[in-house]
Write an enzyme that holds these catalytic residues in place. Structure first.
Site, PDB file in Angstrom:
ATOM      1  N   ARG A 149       0.787  -1.222   0.000  1.00  0.00           N
ATOM      2  CA  ARG A 149       0.000   0.000   0.000  1.00  0.00           C
ATOM      3  C   ARG A 149       0.823   1.277   0.000  1.00  0.00           C
ATOM      4  O   ARG A 149       0.496   2.235  -0.685  1.00  0.00           O
ATOM      5  CB  ARG A 149      -0.889   0.006   1.234  1.00  0.00           C
ATOM      6  N   HIS A 163      -6.114   5.374   6.423  1.00  0.00           N
ATOM      7  CA  HIS A 163      -6.878   4.136   6.528  1.00  0.00           C
ATOM      8  C   HIS A 163      -6.656   3.380   7.832  1.00  0.00           C
ATOM      9  O   HIS A 163      -7.567   2.784   8.387  1.00  0.00           O
ATOM     10  CB  HIS A 163      -6.468   3.244   5.359  1.00  0.00           C
TER      11      HIS A 163
HETATM   12  C1  LIG Z   1     -12.937   0.509   5.270  1.00  0.00           C
HETATM   13  C2  LIG Z   1     -11.957  -0.435   5.896  1.00  0.00           C
HETATM   14  C3  LIG Z   1     -11.709  -1.667   5.318  1.00  0.00           C
HETATM   15  C4  LIG Z   1     -10.806  -2.546   5.903  1.00  0.00           C
HETATM   16  N1  LIG Z   1     -10.580  -3.752   5.303  1.00  0.00           N
HETATM   17  C5  LIG Z   1      -9.726  -4.622   5.879  1.00  0.00           C
HETATM   18  C6  LIG Z   1      -9.497  -5.893   5.297  1.00  0.00           C
HETATM   19  O1  LIG Z   1     -10.058  -6.250   4.265  1.00  0.00           O
HETATM   20  N2  LIG Z   1      -8.652  -6.742   5.911  1.00  0.00           N
HETATM   21  C7  LIG Z   1      -8.025  -6.402   7.068  1.00  0.00           C
HETATM   22  O2  LIG Z   1      -7.291  -7.229   7.602  1.00  0.00           O
HETATM   23  N3  LIG Z   1      -8.227  -5.211   7.644  1.00  0.00           N
HETATM   24  C8  LIG Z   1      -9.056  -4.306   7.089  1.00  0.00           C
HETATM   25  N4  LIG Z   1      -9.247  -3.092   7.681  1.00  0.00           N
HETATM   26  C9  LIG Z   1      -8.663  -2.801   8.982  1.00  0.00           C
HETATM   27  C10 LIG Z   1      -9.458  -3.480  10.083  1.00  0.00           C
HETATM   28  O3  LIG Z   1     -10.832  -3.451   9.768  1.00  0.00           O
HETATM   29  C11 LIG Z   1      -9.301  -2.839  11.439  1.00  0.00           C
HETATM   30  O4  LIG Z   1      -7.978  -2.573  11.705  1.00  0.00           O
HETATM   31  C12 LIG Z   1      -9.801  -3.767  12.530  1.00  0.00           C
HETATM   32  O5  LIG Z   1     -11.100  -4.204  12.244  1.00  0.00           O
HETATM   33  C13 LIG Z   1      -9.767  -3.121  13.887  1.00  0.00           C
HETATM   34  O6  LIG Z   1     -10.380  -3.978  14.820  1.00  0.00           O
HETATM   35  P1  LIG Z   1     -10.352  -3.637  16.349  1.00  0.00           P
HETATM   36  O7  LIG Z   1     -11.129  -4.694  17.027  1.00  0.00           O
HETATM   37  O8  LIG Z   1      -8.972  -3.403  16.794  1.00  0.00           O
HETATM   38  O9  LIG Z   1     -11.102  -2.226  16.498  1.00  0.00           O
HETATM   39  P2  LIG Z   1     -12.562  -1.732  16.063  1.00  0.00           P
HETATM   40  O10 LIG Z   1     -13.278  -2.670  15.210  1.00  0.00           O
HETATM   41  O11 LIG Z   1     -12.375  -0.333  15.596  1.00  0.00           O
HETATM   42  O12 LIG Z   1     -13.367  -1.708  17.416  1.00  0.00           O
HETATM   43  C14 LIG Z   1     -13.179  -0.743  18.390  1.00  0.00           C
HETATM   44  C15 LIG Z   1     -14.155  -0.997  19.502  1.00  0.00           C
HETATM   45  O13 LIG Z   1     -13.802  -0.189  20.597  1.00  0.00           O
HETATM   46  C16 LIG Z   1     -14.906   0.548  21.046  1.00  0.00           C
HETATM   47  N5  LIG Z   1     -14.334   1.766  21.623  1.00  0.00           N
HETATM   48  C17 LIG Z   1     -13.366   2.573  21.125  1.00  0.00           C
HETATM   49  N6  LIG Z   1     -13.079   3.545  21.993  1.00  0.00           N
HETATM   50  C18 LIG Z   1     -13.863   3.360  23.059  1.00  0.00           C
HETATM   51  C19 LIG Z   1     -14.031   4.039  24.287  1.00  0.00           C
HETATM   52  N7  LIG Z   1     -13.317   5.108  24.601  1.00  0.00           N
HETATM   53  N8  LIG Z   1     -14.963   3.557  25.151  1.00  0.00           N
HETATM   54  C20 LIG Z   1     -15.712   2.464  24.853  1.00  0.00           C
HETATM   55  N9  LIG Z   1     -15.577   1.782  23.721  1.00  0.00           N
HETATM   56  C21 LIG Z   1     -14.663   2.224  22.837  1.00  0.00           C
HETATM   57  C22 LIG Z   1     -15.806   0.688  19.857  1.00  0.00           C
HETATM   58  O14 LIG Z   1     -17.129   0.899  20.276  1.00  0.00           O
HETATM   59  C23 LIG Z   1     -15.606  -0.659  19.187  1.00  0.00           C
HETATM   60  O15 LIG Z   1     -16.424  -1.616  19.818  1.00  0.00           O
HETATM   61  C24 LIG Z   1     -10.143  -2.187   7.088  1.00  0.00           C
HETATM   62  C25 LIG Z   1     -10.378  -0.963   7.660  1.00  0.00           C
HETATM   63  C26 LIG Z   1     -11.239  -0.065   7.050  1.00  0.00           C
HETATM   64  C27 LIG Z   1     -11.367   1.310   7.607  1.00  0.00           C
END
Ligand SMILES: Cc1cc2nc3c(=O)[nH]c(=O)nc-3n(C[C@H](O)[C@H](O)[C@H](O)COP(=O)(O)OP(=O)(O)OC[C@H]3O[C@@H](n4cnc5c(N)ncnc54)[C@H](O)[C@@H]3O)c2cc1C
Ligand code: SF4
Ligand code: FES
Lengths: 247, 637
Positions: B330, B401
């Site tokens: 990327r 992103h």
């Molecule tokens: C459009 C898009 C497409 C993508 N496609 C891909 C892909 O194809 N393959 C890949 O591997 N990755 C992809 N990614 C990256 C990937 O989706 C994310 O990095 C990953 O899903 C993050 O997961 P997470 O559980 O760490 O956080 P998130 O899914 O962001 O979850 C965060 C959680 O924390 C909670 N939260 C945050 N702050 C607080 C707070 N202060 N108090 C209470 N709750 C809070 C939210 O409510 C949520 O429940 C993509 C990202 C985007 C933007």
């Protein structure tokens, strides 16, 4: 583009609520409806007033947060999209647009356009899963699944849990939502073990939450942003009867 | 402070197994005596909370969303990696490990990355068992596609909704635990402070987003799974509510922030339309399997794309990188797109876009084939731009992103604060200076399902906990600090909205801390950001009430944090006087315009320590050693 907006304002669960009229000017046709509301809200804040509360997050039709009744249609006039995907070019310049929250007995209004959809959560908790635990599962390719079956399961799994089906239904029924989950798991081999219990528990919870009955109105399918088919409701009914016979 | 990565000794293939054997266990009957707080229920948090619940711990899970299914993870499109080698194309754990270390431009820990590659196969098994409807071939077996930075097909997918299906899988497991009462889920709660007792993470303060009340919760350990901070740029592909508040407030309580400047700019997003724009929409990397990227050879060419003949098109990625072509990582693809536009080859109304063209693939395989693979992406593009990508190429441009940076964690995923764990995008761990596609979903689920359930047990079993109550002084102090902040925000009643400030910050960040960074630019950012922060705290206007559902107040708190985090990102970028992965310092490039690392000086993780309001943070360094994948100039030619 310029618009007159009639927006439902309601302070809290118990407030009666009413429509309030606003105007917005110079909106780009490429802006989304929610972006138009952002512009409105920034104006409202500058005037020192409380902006319109609405749920939204991904703004690309996948998280299921947004959900507005626009000119009487759940998610607005276009088929197969969520509120956040609706662009202003879909409206005629100078028109009045009426914006309301989901209205359903099982979805109480929290504030303005924000509703409480936790009833969906409790339906999921009642059985919307395969009771597998982390670890101790077979290799992914140990369970071949015919492509058409996997595709059909995916069609059902595409539900975003937005609740438009409930809002669109004259009876406030959640059958489309529940059937999508039941159908996905009933189609797949992984879902077979708990097939009977699952449908019974989810349907019982659905009834307890105050959702109405299905009277084959099909407004749900027409307003569903993911075009979930009412055929899943037919499958749910079959599953339910099957469970009764089995049970 | 000494940073201890706690990487186990021994050969890389055996580290994790040996370590797991050495970890202390909590006896099954004792598990219910421990309470774990999980903040965030996206892929990382939901998988962790469900797994903790299954093990028998008491779990308190929090999210600002109404449901775990709304988390930003739901939006991931393209897929998730695992070296199953089902495609029989030469994949292996070692190759995924190698690709990830190289893709990250040698700024990640080898041991962590190896473990990630090792457990990733189990993720696919787990998800299939939950009923995740991955794409299949005609024999009924799982299908794969390719992603950037790899020459094998190892990406599992469910149409263009992979994140949705994986999250729904984790959410269903979590729902079962909630239904059984093992996990208590607190929706519409935003964590606003971390509470330490005797230096250990023992609780949190959250704001109830419906009533505005501040609530306190105590536990034996706190897990942050709160996602990334790309929204510091205002415009990004992240969901609107994604924010840095949880990690930032933890940072201010002493947790170190690792590599804050490592930001991923994704090459294929729908270009910015106008000032009204509230977010940018990603067009999945999977499209680069079949789409070809090009610009007109002639500068300022105003012809329609379909009117430009083949020989007047520059398929610049295929020209520059014959072996990886359109599937370069990327950071490389983004930089080249910017370069083409800067040189006057950009297309579309803003001239800040390049074409992603499917005409060849449609000719080769037919429209129906493309529709099955990418139908909903094409629809999404059509909906947003009113252009039909089956007929005319998509216009795309890079956009913010993902953030590789995040809170620093050791091999056990624990921060430097005892009992504070950080998983998923919120930590800094596995992607170095550039994340490969389909690796974030993998990391989030690896952390949640297969790593933290083991490592947290070791901490719980080997630590003595004194009882704490939520009305103990540390909780009351936190509550008071937050209350003061809220009152301050509500009382300013200035002239500009929160969005106004956020947009201004975004412009500074994009201009000076974005795709191209320089000493001069970063110094400007370090001047402008504090100025904007000062203005914010004297001129912001937040209306509504504090004891009510108040989205403006929520945004205000988040933007207040961005105004500090943005400065730290600029500081880190200035300190790192080399280019690596997505961090491109214009002063440091090869003759061909590729990122030029300086391994002698910068082969380390920059971990920043908060030293007080408006004071310069202290830099701690964790040296990176490469035993297996020897650092070299990354080449995708
Ligand atoms: C459009 C898009 C497409 C993508 N496609 C891909 C892909 O194809 N393959 C890949 O591997 N990755 C992809 N990614 C990256 C990937 O989706 C994310 O990095 C990953 O899903 C993050 O997961 P997470 O559980 O760490 O956080 P998130 O899914 O962001 O979850 C965060 C959680 O924390 C909670 N939260 C945050 N702050 C607080 C707070 N202060 N108090 C209470 N709750 C809070 C939210 O409510 C949520 O429940 C993509 C990202 C985007 C933007
Ligand atoms: S079935 Fe359709 S309308 Fe109903 S919740 Fe699912 S996506 Fe929304
Ligand atoms: S905001 Fe996510 S579906 Fe509309």
């Amino acid at each position: 583009m310029n618009f007159t907006l009639k927006i439902w304002r309601q302070k809290n669960r118990t407030d009666e609520g009413r429509f309030v009229e606003y105007t917005v000017k110079d909106i780009s046709p490429d802006a989304s409806l929610l972006e138009m509301l952002d512009v409105l809200n920034n104006d409202i804040v500058r005037k020192g007033e409380d902006p319109v509360a609405f749920d939204h997050d991904c703004r690309e039709g996948i998280c299921g947060s947004c959900g507005l009744v626009i000119d009487g249609r759940s998610h607005g006039p276009n088929r197969g999209i969520a509120t956040c995907e609706l662009r202003m070019r879909s409206f005629r310049d100078g028109n009045t647009i009426v914006v309301e929250p989901w209205r359903a007995k099982a979805f109480p209004i929290i504030k303005d356009l924000v509703v409480d959809r936790s009833a969906f959560e409790r339906i999921m908790q009642a059985g919307g899963y395969v009771s597998t635990k982390t670890g101790g599962v077979p290799d992914a390719n140990a369970i071949p699944i015919p492509k058409p079956v996997a595709e059909e399961a995916m069609d059902a799994a595409a539900c975003i849990g937005c609740g438009a089906c409930v809002a669109a239904c004259p009876n406030g029924s959640a059958m489309l939502f529940v059937s999508a989950k039941v159908s996905q798991l009933a189609l797949l081999p992984q879902g077979q073990v708990e097939r009977t219990e699952r449908v019974q528990r989810m349907v019982a919870r659905m009834d307890a939450e105050g959702f109405g009955n299905c009277s084959n109105n099909y407004a749900c399918e027409a307003e569903c942003p993911k075009k979930i088919s009412v055929e899943h409701i037919a499958r749910l009914n079959r599953e339910f009867i099957r469970a009764k016979v089995a049970g | 402070m000494k940073l201890e990565s706690k990487i186990p000794a021994g050969p890389i293939e055996k580290k994790w197994d040996d370590h797991r054997f050495n970890l202390k266990l909590v006896n099954p009957a004792n598990k219910r005596k421990y309470t774990i707080i999980v903040v965030g229920t996206g892929l990382a948090g939901a998988s962790a909370a469900a797994s903790f619940g299954e093990l028998g711990y008491n779990v308190l899970a929090f999210s600002y969303h109404e449901s775990p299914r709304r988390a930003h993870s739901i939006a991931a499109q393209g897929g998730i990696n695992a070296p199953k080698n089902y495609a029989n194309d030469g994949d292996s754990i070692y190759r995924l490990f190698y690709d990830t270390v190289k893709g990250g431009d040698y700024r990640a820990r080898e041991a962590n990355v190896y473990r990630l590659a090792q457990v990733s196969n189990s993720i696919i098994d787990q998800c299939v068992a939950q009923g995740v409807p991955f794409a299949r071939d005609y024999a009924g077996y799982l299908d794969n596609r390719s992603f950037g930075g790899a020459q094998v097909s190892r990406t599992f997918y469910a149409r263009s909704q992979t994140g949705q299906q994986l999250l729904l899988g984790a959410y269903s497991a979590l729902s079962r635990q909630i239904g059984e009462g093992q996990v208590k889920f607190f929706s519409r709660r935003e964590m606003v402070d971390l509470v330490l007792v005797d230096g250990m993470a023992r609780g949190i303060v959250v704001r109830n987003l419906v009533t505005g009340e501040l609530e306190s919760y105590a536990a034996d350990a706190v897990v942050l799974a709160t996602g990334g901070y790309g929204n510091v740029f205002y415009l990004s592909t992240n969901a609107k509510a994604c924010n840095a508040t949880a990690v930032w407030r933890a940072y201010k309580k002493g947790a170190l922030f690792g590599n804050p400047c490592f930001t991923q700019i994704h090459p294929t997003c729908i270009p910015v339309g106008g000032d009204y724009q509230s977010k940018l929409t990603l067009m999945s990397e999977s499209l680069r399997n079949d789409g070809r990227i090009w610009v007109p050879k002639k500068q300022g060419d105003t012809r329609k794309a379909t009117d430009i003949p083949e020989e007047e098109r520059d398929y610049y990625l295929e020209r520059l990188y014959p072996s990886f072509g359109n599937l370069v990582p990327r950071d490389v693809a983004s930089r080249r797109a910017k370069e083409m536009c800067d040189k006057g080859h950009g297309v579309g109304p803003s001239k800040m876009a390049v074409y992603l063209d499917f005409a060849d693939a449609i000719r080769r395989n037919g429209k129906a084939w493309i529709e099955e693979k990418y139908g909903n992406l094409f629809d999404m593009y059509h909906e947003i731009t009113a252009e039909d990508p089956y007929k005319t190429p998509m216009r795309i441009y890079p956009a913010v992103h993902y953030t590789m940076g995040g809170l620093w964690v050791d091999y056990n995923l624990m921060s430097n604060i005892p009992g504070l764990y950080v998983i998923g995008e919120a930590n800094f761990s596995d992607h170095g200076a550039n994340r490969l596609g389909a690796s974030a979903l993998m990391q989030g689920l690896a952390d949640g399902y297969f790593i933290i359930p083991y490592t947290i047990g070791d901490y719980l079993a080997s630590t003595k906990f004194k009882p704490v109550k939520t009305d103990d002084p540390p909780f009351r102090e936190s509550t008071k600090t937050i209350n003061d902040m809220v009152n301050k925000l509500m009382s300013i009643q200035g002239t500009r909205t929160v969005d106004d400030f956020h947009k201004d910050l975004g412009k500074i960040m994009w201009e000076y801390v974005g795709m191209g960074r320089s000493e001069k630019g970063l110094k400007k950012a370090l001047k402008f950001i504090p100025e904007l922060r000062k203005e914010f705290w004297s001129d912001v206007k937040v209306t509504g009430k504090e004891n009510d559902l108040n989205a403006e107040l929520e945004k205000a708190g988040r933007v207040a944090d961005y105004l500090e985090l943005g400065e730290l990102m600029a500081l880190d970028a200035l300190n790192r006087s080399e280019s690596c992965g997505g961090h491109f310092r214009e002063e440091h490039q090869t003759e061909e315009g590729e990122a030029k690392r300086n391994d002698k000086k910068f082969s380390y993780v920059a971990a920043w320590e908060f030293k007080g309001e408006n004071k310069k943070p202290a830099l701690q360094k964790e040296a990176l050693e490469f035993e297996y994948v020897k650092p070299s100039q990354r080449s995708y030619k």
